[in-house]
Design an enzyme around this catalytic site. Structure first.
Site, PDB file in Angstrom:
ATOM      1  CG  ASN A 118      -1.627   1.324   1.448  1.00 12.22           C
ATOM      2  OD1 ASN A 118      -2.430   1.724   0.615  1.00 12.22           O
ATOM      3  ND2 ASN A 118      -1.321   2.025   2.546  1.00 12.22           N
ATOM      4  NE  ARG A 176     -10.924   1.220  -0.687  1.00 16.68           N
ATOM      5  CZ  ARG A 176     -12.158   0.765  -0.899  1.00 16.68           C
ATOM      6  NH1 ARG A 176     -13.014   1.480  -1.602  1.00 16.68           N
ATOM      7  NH2 ARG A 176     -12.523  -0.395  -0.423  1.00 16.68           N
ATOM      8  CG  ASP A 185      -1.740   5.895  -0.215  1.00 17.65           C
ATOM      9  OD1 ASP A 185      -1.685   4.869   0.495  1.00 17.65           O
ATOM     10  OD2 ASP A 185      -2.686   6.145  -0.978  1.00 17.65           O
ATOM     11  NE  ARG A 213      -1.391  -9.073   7.701  1.00 17.87           N
ATOM     12  CZ  ARG A 213      -1.122  -7.808   8.004  1.00 17.87           C
ATOM     13  NH1 ARG A 213      -0.172  -7.151   7.364  1.00 17.87           N
ATOM     14  NH2 ARG A 213      -1.782  -7.193   8.950  1.00 17.87           N
ATOM     15  CG  ASP A 215       0.232  -4.005   6.012  1.00 21.47           C
ATOM     16  OD1 ASP A 215      -0.174  -4.362   7.132  1.00 21.47           O
ATOM     17  OD2 ASP A 215       0.636  -2.842   5.769  1.00 21.47           O
ATOM     18  CG  HIS A 219      -5.563   2.002   4.262  1.00 19.85           C
ATOM     19  ND1 HIS A 219      -6.279   3.067   4.762  1.00 19.85           N
ATOM     20  CD2 HIS A 219      -5.414   1.146   5.296  1.00 19.85           C
ATOM     21  CE1 HIS A 219      -6.528   2.862   6.050  1.00 19.85           C
ATOM     22  NE2 HIS A 219      -6.019   1.710   6.401  1.00 19.85           N
ATOM     23  CD  GLU A 251      -4.087  -4.872   8.360  1.00 16.08           C
ATOM     24  OE1 GLU A 251      -4.062  -4.534   9.554  1.00 16.08           O
ATOM     25  OE2 GLU A 251      -3.411  -4.268   7.492  1.00 16.08           O
ATOM     26  NE  ARG A 355      -3.083 -14.168  11.768  1.00 17.66           N
ATOM     27  CZ  ARG A 355      -3.330 -12.999  11.182  1.00 17.66           C
ATOM     28  NH1 ARG A 355      -2.883 -12.759   9.968  1.00 17.66           N
ATOM     29  NH2 ARG A 355      -4.052 -12.078  11.800  1.00 17.66           N
TER      30      ARG A 355
END
Ligand SMILES: *[C@@H]1O[C@H](CO)[C@@H](O)[C@H](O)[C@H]1NC(C)=O
Ligand SMILES: *[C@@H]1O[C@H](CO)[C@@H](O)[C@H](O)[C@H]1NC(C)=O
Length: 515
Positions: A118, A176, A185, A213, A215, A219, A251, A355
């Site tokens: 991200n 976002r 970003d 996974r 992250d 966003h 996530e 998990r």
């Protein structure tokens, strides 16, 4: 009030059989997050412990190059501030990463990489080469020449907040297009950025990781993620069936109070279900009038996402230290008695892909409800090098590593979940309060007493007649049992007595713990 369900509840919802949701070789095993472990320790752990105990895979800390922070001294969050996609990090070199992936795959333990795509580092992270491979960057100029990224690759022109940071979580464009806590970003709609991210992920896929996974997905725009995931290579045929695609879990923190919904990400892969640990913690703590008997309808009945989309956990590396979502209800290793019960419930219950967290200790310093030491990084030497994980004669870890996954009760429940995989939830019993029990077909049965009194009940287990060894107070070794024994009669019934004073007030038996 005694209630009993004789019928097995058939698991709802058919998966589409797509492997971004179900790894091809997933047999009910759990993923363990070996948070901040060195690659060489993970390789050893796969061979000596995870494979024999039935763990499905490991979530590793982000493998990409990141900033080195000296104030505060080497916090864990520096790994969430990439400066390039070179594969050298606090956990080790590219060579060590490759060796770990090979050794874990060779014993059937999958590697899931935590990937930070991200953003890059914070805008105020400075300039120079204080990074894990010594790559130069200039954060205020948004220059990351070893990718390379430059100012045009970031979202600044799209962000509409005054500060350039996310100020209002009710505004999906801010969430976002603006900076999360000041993190630069990336513009995933730009072809150059897409190409660099996809190259990074495919390098890992080709090395043999089984998935990611991802992250901070809340966003990023789902449409951009769809493009990125659509360009991923198939898994390395050396270890995986031809044509398998990576398992992806994203996530997304959705507690229900923001316009961005976890559901926007279901078509792309699994999603982290943050309500799970927050609600389960409240139930085991008996907050808001909750009782364990309320868990009868646990799962979608509680407003959780569809089971075949959910990645579930009692705590994660963020919310165990007050970051992220969930707040004070989250149970962690700091409260081991309740924690073990909640983790055992999660592993016994059919909902979601599970998990297990594996943590390190730090000196908590709570001032007005906030932990001032929530930044503290892994056990390390004064020069900042992460310490190895020493294993003691009792199988536990030393030097500040907690290793919840090595607690026998948790390890044995990970095995339980593999044995009961695919079996429906059956024979639910509760006493209308905090004593519950349920089975999984004819494979396993668990009884939990979280009340202030004795549990003394004869219950329908669904298991075949015989004597079983409780895998919580001990386990079966050879044909002997080091814990409590439970006798199941020819009608599948067994008598259970659990004192609320027991060190671990729950019992679990399964097909393979039969004596
Ligand atoms: C980093 O960027 C800042 C802001 O543009 C600039 O003043 C500084 O000279 C740059 N540092 C280096 C080493 O290029
Ligand atoms: C269930 O446990 C509660 C809480 O301790 C207790 O008060 C109650 O009597 C029990 N109920 C039954 C039916 O045994």
């Amino acid at each position: 009030m005694k209630t009993r369900t004789k019928w097995c509840l058939l698991a709802l919802g058919f998966g589409l059989g797509l492997s971004q949701y179900h790894s091809h070789t997933h047999h009910g095993g759990s993923i363990v997050h070996l948070f901040e472990w060195r690659w060489s320790d993970i390789a050893d752990e796969c061979e000596r412990y995870l494979a024999p105990s039935g763990f499905h895979g490991v979530q590793i800390s982000p493998p990409s190059e990141h900033i080195v922070v000296s104030k505060p001294h080497r916090p864990w969050w520096e790994r969430y501030q990439p400066v390039s996609y070179n594969l050298c990090s606090r956990s080790g070199t590219e060579h060590e990463l490759r060796d770990m992936i090979r050794r874990c795959n060779d014993v059937g333990v999958k590697i899931y990489a935590d990937v930070v795509i991200n953003h890059m580092c914070m805008a105020d992270a400075g300039e120079g080469s204080r990074s894990t491979c010594g790559s130069y960057f200039n954060a205020s100029r948004e220059e990351f020449p070893s990718v390379p990224y430059s100012a045009a690759d970031f979202n600044d022109d799209k962000c509409t907040s005054g500060s350039g940071n996310i100020e209002n979580y009710q505004d999906i464009y801010q969430v976002r297009n603006c900076r999360l806590l000041g993190l630069l970003d990336l513009a995933q709609d730009k072809e150059h950025v897409r190409g660099k991210i996809v190259d990074y992920l495919n390098t890992l896929v080709d090395m043999g990781v089984a998935g990611f996974r991802v992250d901070a997905c809340k966003h990023m725009w789902p449409a951009d993620l769809k493009v990125l995931y659509g360009r991923l290579h198939n898994l390395n045929p050396k270890w995986f069936p031809k044509g398998s695609s990576p398992l992806i879990y994203q996530e997304v923190i959705d507690l229900g109070d923001e316009p961005i919904k976890a559901g926007e990400y279901y078509p792309l892969g699994r999603v982290t279900e943050f309500k799970y640990g927050a609600m389960l913690g409240s139930v085991f703590r008996k907050w808001n009038g909750y009782k364990l008997s309320d868990l009868r309808s646990w799962g979608e009945g509680w407003g959780l996402m569809p089971s075949d989309k959910a990645l579930v956990f009692v705590d994660n590396h963020d919310n165990q230290r007050g970051h992220g979502a969930g707040g004070a209800s989250i149970l962690t290793f700091w409260e081991p008695r309740l924690y073990k019960m909640a983790v055992a419930f999660m592993l016994a219950h059919p909902y979601g892909m599970t998990r297990v967290m594996s943590s390190y200790r730090w000196d908590r310093h709570i001032v007005k409800g906030k932990d001032e030491n929530d930044w503290v990084g892994p056990p390390s030497y004064p020069d900042g090098t992460t310490k190895p994980v020493p294993i003691g004669p009792d199988g536990g870890c030393g030097d500040g590593w907690v290793c919840e996954h090595r607690w026998p009760q948790i390890r044995n429940m990970v095995t339980f979940r593999v044995i009961v995989n695919g079996q429906p939830l059956c024979n639910w019993w509760d006493n209308g309060s905090n004593q519950i029990a349920f089975g999984r077909g004819d494979r396993g049965f668990i009884v939990i007493n979280n009340d202030e009194c004795f549990l003394d009940a004869t219950l329908n287990t669904g298991l075949t007649a015989g004597t079983y060894c409780d895998v919580i107070s001990g386990q079966k070794t050879g044909d002997r049992c080091t814990g409590k024994q439970v006798t199941v009669d020819s009608r599948g019934r067994a008598h259970f007595r659990i004192s609320n004073m027991d060190q671990d007030p729950f019992i679990a038996i399964h097909r393979d713990s039969k004596l």
